[in-house]
Design an enzyme around this catalytic site. Structure first.
Site, PDB file in Angstrom:
ATOM      1  N   ASP A  13      28.968  10.301  38.439  1.00 30.04           N
ATOM      2  CA  ASP A  13      28.065   9.931  37.779  1.00 30.04           C
ATOM      3  C   ASP A  13      27.280   8.850  38.310  1.00 30.04           C
ATOM      4  OD1 ASP A  13      29.727  11.177  35.576  1.00 30.04           O
ATOM      5  OD2 ASP A  13      31.027   9.764  35.553  1.00 30.04           O
ATOM      6  N   HIS A  41      25.566  16.463  35.052  1.00 32.48           N
ATOM      7  CA  HIS A  41      24.594  15.577  35.452  1.00 32.48           C
ATOM      8  C   HIS A  41      23.458  15.600  34.264  1.00 32.48           C
ATOM      9  CE1 HIS A  41      25.817  16.397  39.380  1.00 32.48           C
ATOM     10  NE2 HIS A  41      25.462  17.930  39.318  1.00 32.48           N
TER      11      HIS A  41
HETATM   12  P1  GDP Z   1      25.623  12.580  38.151  1.00 37.92           P
HETATM   13  O1  GDP Z   1      26.601  13.582  37.516  1.00 37.92           O
HETATM   14  O2  GDP Z   1      25.664  12.127  39.306  1.00 37.92           O
HETATM   15  O3  GDP Z   1      24.017  13.378  38.104  1.00 37.92           O
HETATM   16  O4  GDP Z   1      25.421  11.535  37.040  1.00 37.92           O
HETATM   17  P2  GDP Z   1      25.447  11.519  35.463  1.00 37.92           P
HETATM   18  O5  GDP Z   1      24.122  12.321  34.894  1.00 37.92           O
HETATM   19  O6  GDP Z   1      26.886  11.782  35.018  1.00 37.92           O
HETATM   20  O7  GDP Z   1      25.071   9.780  35.142  1.00 37.92           O
HETATM   21  C1  GDP Z   1      24.085   9.415  35.523  1.00 37.92           C
HETATM   22  C2  GDP Z   1      23.398   8.752  34.109  1.00 37.92           C
HETATM   23  O8  GDP Z   1      22.628   7.626  34.478  1.00 37.92           O
HETATM   24  C3  GDP Z   1      22.636   9.623  33.347  1.00 37.92           C
HETATM   25  O9  GDP Z   1      22.661   9.522  31.997  1.00 37.92           O
HETATM   26  C4  GDP Z   1      21.060   9.551  34.004  1.00 37.92           C
HETATM   27  O10 GDP Z   1      20.137   9.932  33.032  1.00 37.92           O
HETATM   28  C5  GDP Z   1      21.061   7.921  34.040  1.00 37.92           C
HETATM   29  N1  GDP Z   1      20.464   7.704  35.079  1.00 37.92           N
HETATM   30  C6  GDP Z   1      20.404   7.982  36.304  1.00 37.92           C
HETATM   31  N2  GDP Z   1      19.604   7.037  37.021  1.00 37.92           N
HETATM   32  C7  GDP Z   1      19.340   6.067  36.270  1.00 37.92           C
HETATM   33  C8  GDP Z   1      18.441   4.814  36.525  1.00 37.92           C
HETATM   34  O11 GDP Z   1      17.970   4.390  37.434  1.00 37.92           O
HETATM   35  N3  GDP Z   1      18.368   4.086  35.249  1.00 37.92           N
HETATM   36  C9  GDP Z   1      18.779   4.243  34.173  1.00 37.92           C
HETATM   37  N4  GDP Z   1      18.791   3.497  33.124  1.00 37.92           N
HETATM   38  N5  GDP Z   1      19.781   5.448  33.741  1.00 37.92           N
HETATM   39  C10 GDP Z   1      19.672   6.189  34.934  1.00 37.92           C
END
Ligand code: GDP
Length: 424
Positions: A13, A41
């Site tokens: 995440d 994601h």
């Molecule tokens: P992944 O599985 O590694 O792709 O991560 P997830 O999607 O499960 O969780 C990351 C969350 O953080 C998602 O809801 C993204 O939209 C959000 N996100 C990613 N980068 C940023 C950021 O720089 N700032 C904010 N506020 N949200 C982010």
């Protein structure tokens, strides 16, 4: 030609999908090489907000070919649902831009049942499974008892193998768990229904990728979860059942031995962890609630509240090492803007001694974090696009991280939207 893996440095995440979505434009092919639909994601771009579970985050980029490699575990129904959602949002998903390995294992309904039965049996000692059948399907793969996606193109062969496998599986379901047997006809109907929809996407992706590499195409490997969930190097048994590390990228894609030019390790500016297991820097109560709310820390696949805590240099340094990260992307820096001071973990106390190296899992339950406070920046940084324009405290936060973990930070993400990023 260059290739690159985008991997998680911590528990998952971290925002890998967001990074894949950002840089896919520089690649011809995006391959997901492990895991199933047990995590997701979240990607926000011109098509809206999408939670992807199996499909690579490159699916939104015109011209990119997306591959689900042999290392992936495919729940036919979940994958079909994901394709339908994307198509309904106007995203193109065809056998030209989505290819599924004929050697990927199918997650059957009985794998999901087995997962539920085992978590029920474990009661308060449960591993925190998402109950998507992931541990059962990978266990079966090692026992050579899964059905591969390519068998959907050879239904008589599939039917005969499934019959034998289910006979064996029912011995366990009935004999060990005392539950009702899985019915062959029902499972077969499920396979036929969703298999017919997905069969056009199935092909020899290993050959496709070998040819692509030989032709000088650039390949981006996308991981699910993070280093601390890796089956071999993570916090076993609170790991997942596949290899989340970059070293597995080529294996799970069916590619011959070779190098990765870049390994971008994604690190969240604070720590989060979904499910059970040791989490040394965990916060509780109001402090945790505030950060969870600020960061929207609820699982993309499960909606479960994520456990939250301070950035952990010990775990992150270990993640960098086992991933072989060549650079880092720090995400969610914007979320920390509300804090006057930001705690970070500089070491662990284990048996009264300070340690800097990530301990063996058996020692983690009793590890205590050594916390240092860093100054906060207390202003909105989501509009910043140049590192030098970040408040000094935010720059120092990033620089301290790279010094502590020994890896350069080349991206700082300040928002979930594609363009909210600082390139260094
Ligand atoms: P992944 O599985 O590694 O792709 O991560 P997830 O999607 O499960 O969780 C990351 C969350 O953080 C998602 O809801 C993204 O939209 C959000 N996100 C990613 N980068 C940023 C950021 O720089 N700032 C904010 N506020 N949200 C982010």
């Amino acid at each position: 030609m260059s290739n690159c893996a985008i991997v998680g440095i911590n528990w998952g995440d971290e925002g890998k999908g967001r990074m894949v979505d950002l840089i896919t434009k520089d690649f011809d092919v995006v391959v997901r090489y492990q895991g199933g639909s047990n995590a997701g994601h979240t990607v926000i771009n011109e098509y809206g907000k999408h939670a992807l579970h199996l499909i690579p985050s490159g699916i939104f980029t015109a011209g990119a070919v997306n591959v689900l490699g042999n290392g992936v575990a495919v729940n036919l129904k979940s994958l079909w649902g994901e394709i339908e959602n994307l198509v309904n949002s106007g995203v193109k998903v065809t056998p030209e831009n989505l290819k599924i390995s004929d050697r990927a294992s199918i997650v059957m309904p009985y794998h999901v049942r087995m997962d539920e039965l085992e978590e029920l049996r474990l009661k308060d000692k449960k591993y925190g499974s998402t109950k998507q059948g992931i541990a059962p399907v990978y266990s079966d793969k090692y026992q050579k008892k899964t059905i591969m996606m390519g068998e959907l193109l050879h239904m008589d062969y599939l039917r005969a193998r499934l019959k034998d496998i289910l006979e064996w599986k029912n011995l366990i379901i009935e004999g060990v768990y005392g539950a009702e047997k899985s019915d062959f006809d029902e499972v077969m109907e499920w396979v036929e229904t969703y298999g017919a929809k997905l069969a056009p996407f199935v092909c020899d992706t290993a050959a496709f990728l070998r040819d692509a590499e030989a032709a000088g195409k650039s390949i981006l490997f996308e991981a699910q979860l993070g280093a601390l969930r890796d089956l071999d190097m993570g916090i076993y048994p609170y790991s997942t059942s596949s290899n989340t590390t970059a070293g597995y990228a080529r294996v799970g894609s069916g590619m011959p031995a070779g190098s990765l030019d870049r390994v971008i390790g994604v690190v969240k500016a604070y720590s989060t962890c979904v499910g059970e297991g040791p989490f040394t820097t965990e916060w509780f109560g109001e402090e945790a609630e505030k950060l969870r709310e600020a960061g929207g820390e609820y699982g993309a696949s499960t909606g479960r509240p994520r456990r939250v805590g301070a950035l952990d240099y010990v775990a992150t340094r270990y993640g960098v090492q086992v991933q072989g990260a060549t650079e880092l992307a720090v995400t969610k820096m914007d979320i920390l803007s509300y804090l006057d001071e930001i705690p970070v973990c500089t070491g662990y106390l284990v048996d009264g001694k300070e340690v800097k190296d990530f301990p063996f899992p058996a020692l983690l339950n009793d590890a205590k974090p050594i916390i240092k406070m860093l100054p906060g920046w207390k202003c909105d940084i989501s509009g910043v696009r140049e590192f030098s324009e970040l408040p000094k405290a935010a720059q120092d936060y990033v620089i301290a991280l790279e010094e502590e973990v020994g890896c350069r930070v080349s991206y700082v993400s300040v928002g979930a939207e594609r363009d909210r990023i600082i390139l260094r």
